[in-house]
Design a protein around this motif. Structure first.
Motif, PDB file in Angstrom:
ATOM      1  N   LEU A 167       0.825  -1.200   0.000  1.00  0.00           N
ATOM      2  CA  LEU A 167       0.000   0.000   0.000  1.00  0.00           C
ATOM      3  C   LEU A 167       0.865   1.258   0.000  1.00  0.00           C
ATOM      4  CD1 LEU A 167      -2.736   1.377   0.112  1.00  0.00           C
ATOM      5  CD2 LEU A 167      -2.644   1.190   2.607  1.00  0.00           C
ATOM      6  N   MET A 168       1.866   1.312   0.868  1.00  0.00           N
ATOM      7  CA  MET A 168       2.734   2.492   0.941  1.00  0.00           C
ATOM      8  C   MET A 168       3.532   2.662  -0.349  1.00  0.00           C
ATOM      9  SD  MET A 168       3.681   5.156   2.495  1.00  0.00           S
ATOM     10  CE  MET A 168       2.872   4.863   4.038  1.00  0.00           C
ATOM     11  N   THR A 169       4.060   1.559  -0.868  1.00  0.00           N
ATOM     12  CA  THR A 169       4.797   1.634  -2.129  1.00  0.00           C
ATOM     13  C   THR A 169       3.879   2.127  -3.242  1.00  0.00           C
ATOM     14  OG1 THR A 169       6.226  -0.182  -1.412  1.00  0.00           O
ATOM     15  CG2 THR A 169       6.217   0.324  -3.762  1.00  0.00           C
ATOM     16  N   GLY A 170       2.658   1.634  -3.276  1.00  0.00           N
ATOM     17  CA  GLY A 170       1.690   2.053  -4.288  1.00  0.00           C
ATOM     18  C   GLY A 170       1.347   3.528  -4.185  1.00  0.00           C
ATOM     19  N   VAL A 171       1.144   4.016  -2.970  1.00  0.00           N
ATOM     20  CA  VAL A 171       0.835   5.437  -2.775  1.00  0.00           C
ATOM     21  C   VAL A 171       1.999   6.303  -3.253  1.00  0.00           C
ATOM     22  CG1 VAL A 171       0.471   7.215  -0.997  1.00  0.00           C
ATOM     23  CG2 VAL A 171      -0.840   5.087  -0.923  1.00  0.00           C
ATOM     24  N   LEU A 172       3.222   5.914  -2.889  1.00  0.00           N
ATOM     25  CA  LEU A 172       4.397   6.682  -3.332  1.00  0.00           C
ATOM     26  C   LEU A 172       4.570   6.613  -4.847  1.00  0.00           C
ATOM     27  CD1 LEU A 172       6.888   5.833  -0.447  1.00  0.00           C
ATOM     28  CD2 LEU A 172       5.853   8.061  -0.938  1.00  0.00           C
ATOM     29  N   LEU A 173       4.322   5.443  -5.430  1.00  0.00           N
ATOM     30  CA  LEU A 173       4.397   5.325  -6.890  1.00  0.00           C
ATOM     31  C   LEU A 173       3.381   6.238  -7.568  1.00  0.00           C
ATOM     32  CD1 LEU A 173       4.936   1.490  -7.378  1.00  0.00           C
ATOM     33  CD2 LEU A 173       6.451   3.299  -8.187  1.00  0.00           C
ATOM     34  N   LEU A 174       2.156   6.275  -7.062  1.00  0.00           N
ATOM     35  CA  LEU A 174       1.141   7.149  -7.644  1.00  0.00           C
ATOM     36  C   LEU A 174       1.529   8.623  -7.510  1.00  0.00           C
ATOM     37  CD1 LEU A 174      -2.202   5.448  -6.539  1.00  0.00           C
ATOM     38  CD2 LEU A 174      -1.301   5.700  -8.866  1.00  0.00           C
TER      39      LEU A 174
END
Length: 192
Positions: free
Chosen positions: A121-128
């Motif tokens: 989730l955190m990686t996804g938020v940062l990627l977005l």
């Protein structure tokens, strides 16, 4: 962050060159350039160090803890500066991303570049966030129809006169560096 060797070295060169340009911007006569250039230089050199391929030099655990401490301090400074300048919010997110990546490497040192090490989730938020930042920064570099004198030729209008602007003071170069660091951050986050 430590995937294949060739792309890793390309990231190292890109980030180090960006950091070096940001150091040059610290000598600018333009206060806005100087104000943000130091943090951007730290980010560029920090990203370059983190992107060194693990096959060449696998950092010890204490190095990752050092990255987390340095960028944690940078995040606190950005948080303080964001009270008066909204641009520092991006520096805050970038510093947090560096702390996060260093923390992932501390928590799972044997999984460099194999995915699944970070919180999805955190990686996804940062990627977005960084994907949006890269798209926005890239759009800001697109040429627009100039009214009057073109500013992209190294000349800045000052009232009725003009002056030559040094290549270290050119806003489009600063934007290109920020775009480069955003792309590099995306590449580093993808390999978590």
């Amino acid at each position: 962050m430590h995937g294949p060797v060739s792309p890793g070295w390309l990231l190292v060169v890109l980030c180090a060159a960006t950091g070096a340009y940001c150091l040059l911007r610290m000598r600018s006569a333009v206060e806005e350039q100087r104000r943000t250039a130091g943090g951007e230089a730290l980010m560029g050199f920090g990203m370059a160090a983190m992107a060194v391929p693990a096959a060449v030099a696998a950092p010890p655990r204490w190095a990752w803890l050092g990255y987390a401490a340095v960028f944690g301090a940078a995040a606190l400074r950005s948080l303080w500066a964001a009270r008066t300048d909204r641009h520092h919010l991006h520096h805050l997110v970038g510093s947090f991303a560096m702390v996060y990546m260093a923390g992932v490497m501390v928590a799972s040192p044997g999984h460099h570049g194999h995915g699944g090490s970070g919180t999805p989730l955190m990686t996804g938020v940062l990627l977005l966030y960084f994907a949006g930042y890269v798209l926005r920064s890239g759009a800001r570099l697109l040429p627009v129809a100039a009214v009057g004198m073109p500013l992209g030729e190294g000349v800045r209008a000052l009232g009725t006169g003009t002056r030559t602007v040094g290549w270290g003071d050119r806003p489009e170069l600063a934007r290109a560096c920020r775009l480069s660091m955003g792309i590099a951050m995306l590449a580093m986050l993808v390999t978590l």
